[in-house]
Design a protein around this motif. Structure first.
Motif, mmCIF file in Angstrom:
data_model
loop_
_atom_site.group_PDB
_atom_site.id
_atom_site.type_symbol
_atom_site.label_atom_id
_atom_site.label_comp_id
_atom_site.label_asym_id
_atom_site.label_seq_id
_atom_site.Cartn_x
_atom_site.Cartn_y
_atom_site.Cartn_z
ATOM 1 N N SER A 207 0.808 -1.213 0.000
ATOM 2 C CA SER A 207 0.000 0.000 0.000
ATOM 3 C C SER A 207 0.845 1.270 0.000
ATOM 4 O O SER A 207 0.361 2.334 -0.390
ATOM 5 N N MET A 222 5.174 -0.867 3.143
ATOM 6 C CA MET A 222 4.051 -1.124 4.033
ATOM 7 C C MET A 222 3.079 -2.032 3.306
ATOM 8 O O MET A 222 2.678 -1.739 2.178
ATOM 9 N N HIS A 224 -0.276 -5.214 3.656
ATOM 10 C CA HIS A 224 -1.412 -5.688 4.447
ATOM 11 C C HIS A 224 -1.535 -7.200 4.329
ATOM 12 O O HIS A 224 -1.500 -7.750 3.226
ATOM 13 N N ARG A 229 -4.642 -6.110 9.430
ATOM 14 C CA ARG A 229 -3.254 -6.287 9.837
ATOM 15 C C ARG A 229 -2.321 -5.613 8.845
ATOM 16 O O ARG A 229 -2.407 -5.836 7.640
ATOM 17 N N THR A 230 -1.431 -4.786 9.383
ATOM 18 C CA THR A 230 -0.465 -4.056 8.572
ATOM 19 C C THR A 230 0.937 -4.402 9.033
ATOM 20 O O THR A 230 1.195 -4.547 10.236
ATOM 21 N N VAL A 264 -5.269 0.935 11.081
ATOM 22 C CA VAL A 264 -4.491 0.642 9.880
ATOM 23 C C VAL A 264 -3.981 1.959 9.311
ATOM 24 O O VAL A 264 -4.769 2.817 8.903
ATOM 25 N N CYS A 280 -1.500 6.563 13.130
ATOM 26 C CA CYS A 280 -2.564 5.630 13.495
ATOM 27 C C CYS A 280 -3.617 6.428 14.246
ATOM 28 O O CYS A 280 -3.383 6.850 15.389
#
Length: 386
Positions: A207, A222, A224, A229-230, A264, A280
């Motif tokens: 992403s 980054m 997923h 969940r990242t 996320v 976040c």
């Protein structure tokens, strides 16, 4: 701007008849190493126009003629005072900061989705990624074709060149297609009959991706795992020349997952390759690439909706009508972030934002686009009192 306070900035804003603005970028003055340059920015308008602004004076330098359709992408090369736009009809135009008419125009025969511009010792270049996963390489400002290669089997949503212009990261958002890193010289000087050299990275559904600004062969992604969940993973890229061949390797040096309870993140930034900054919810976090939390900032009341970084600054914006400025500072083994100042996006205006505010900065100025309910778009320009 380390010790700057809100009263140290001259505040100027432009309103009325501009359309909905964004994206925006520096025509000149954005690189922290380019001291002494006058900050000039350009921004795209929903009125199918491109605007250029003198930030210190807070005035428009020029507005382009209305284009035939919506401008969907903007990229700039501040070292050459060049901007490149791409519209919904896949027409590419090159502009400079002095003229309201383009230097060059090229209409592509394919559906374009991404742009990247960069400067090397051999000149300035433009990369275009299309819907079919192809990369087109052209010269700037002439838009002369150099190469055309198929990179992915999906739309090429992201193109990022490394700070040393040695590597090109190419990625889509398709779950089944892995991102790739190409050796840039294979695109700039293609060999007849030979495919460009690349390496695939084993992380689908990327992403965001950022090259380390101070460690030029290091890339952080980054990704997923699922909708909640990242994770972040970091690679070092190498190219070894043996005889008449070259071998490319991407060595994974660190990786970690965020805890399931965290929001996320949508944005991330890196600097020296040992830390990652991301948002976040209303908080800003600085982690090591191994997953150790270094710092947490709580400077916004609402969710952070935009994060921008360069080698000196970090900017965050929120719909609470404020932006916050941080600056990188080296401490011990890892860089730290120093909180600098909290600036009001539009003074005294308590109306909610219609769109997420966006902001960029250089050594002496900060520029923001704020869109208020009712369709009013405001270009806010902060410049240090010199």
């Amino acid at each position: 701007m380390m010790r700057a306070q809100p009263q140290d900035f001259a505040y100027r804003e432009a309103t009325g008849g501009l359309g909905i603005l964004g994206p925006l970028a520096y025509f000149s003055g954005s690189d922290p190493s380019m001291s002494g340059q006058k900050p000039v920015i350009c921004t795209v308008s929903s009125r199918h126009m491109l605007y250029a602004w003198d930030v210190q004076e807070g005035v428009m330098i020029w507005s382009s003629p209305a284009q035939q359709c919506h401008i969907k992408c903007l990229a700039t090369l501040p070292q050459r005072s060049l901007a490149v736009t791409m519209d919904a009809w896949n027409t590419i135009k090159v502009w400079n900061c002095r003229d309201a008419n383009p230097l060059a125009t090229l209409t592509m025969s394919t559906c374009c989705v991404s742009l990247e511009v960069f400067l090397t010792d051999g000149g300035a270049f433009l990369l275009i990624g299309d819907f079919y996963g192809d990369i087109y390489t052209l010269t700037l400002p002439e838009l002369k074709s150099i190469s055309h290669v198929n990179a992915l089997e999906c739309p090429l949503d992201y193109l990022h060149s490394s700070p040393n212009r040695k590597w090109i990261f190419a990625c889509g958002t398709h779950l089944g297609v892995l991102p790739k890193v190409f050796l840039a010289e294979c695109l700039l000087r293609p060999a007849v009959g030979r495919a460009p050299l690349f390496v695939s990275l084993p992380f689908a559904f990327c992403s965001q991706a950022r090259w380390a600004l101070m460690c030029v062969n290091r890339l952080t992604i980054m990704f997923h795992r699922d909708i909640l969940r990242t994770g972040f993973t970091t690679f070092d890229l190498t190219a070894e020349h043996t005889g008449g061949s070259t071998a490319i390797e991407a060595r994974q040096i660190a990786s970690f997952m965020l805890s399931p309870g965290m929001f996320v993140p949508a944005w991330m930034g890196v600097r020296d390759g040992t830390t990652i900054v991301f948002e976040c919810g209303p908080r800003l976090f600085l982690f090591t690439i191994e997953g150790l939390l270094l710092t947490e900032f709580c400077d916004h009341e609402n969710i952070i909706c935009y994060l921008w970084t360069d080698s000196v600054h970090v900017l965050t914006t929120s719909r609470d009508n404020y932006l916050h400025l941080y600056m990188w500072d080296k401490e011990d083994w890892h860089p730290s972030l120093q909180s600098c100042c909290h600036l009001e996006l539009r003074k005294g205006d308590i109306r909610p934002n219609c769109y997420d505010p966006i902001a960029i900065c250089d050594n002496t100025s900060i520029v923001c686009v704020v869109s208020k309910c009712g369709g009013a778009t405001v270009l806010v320009m902060y410049s240090l009192n010199m």
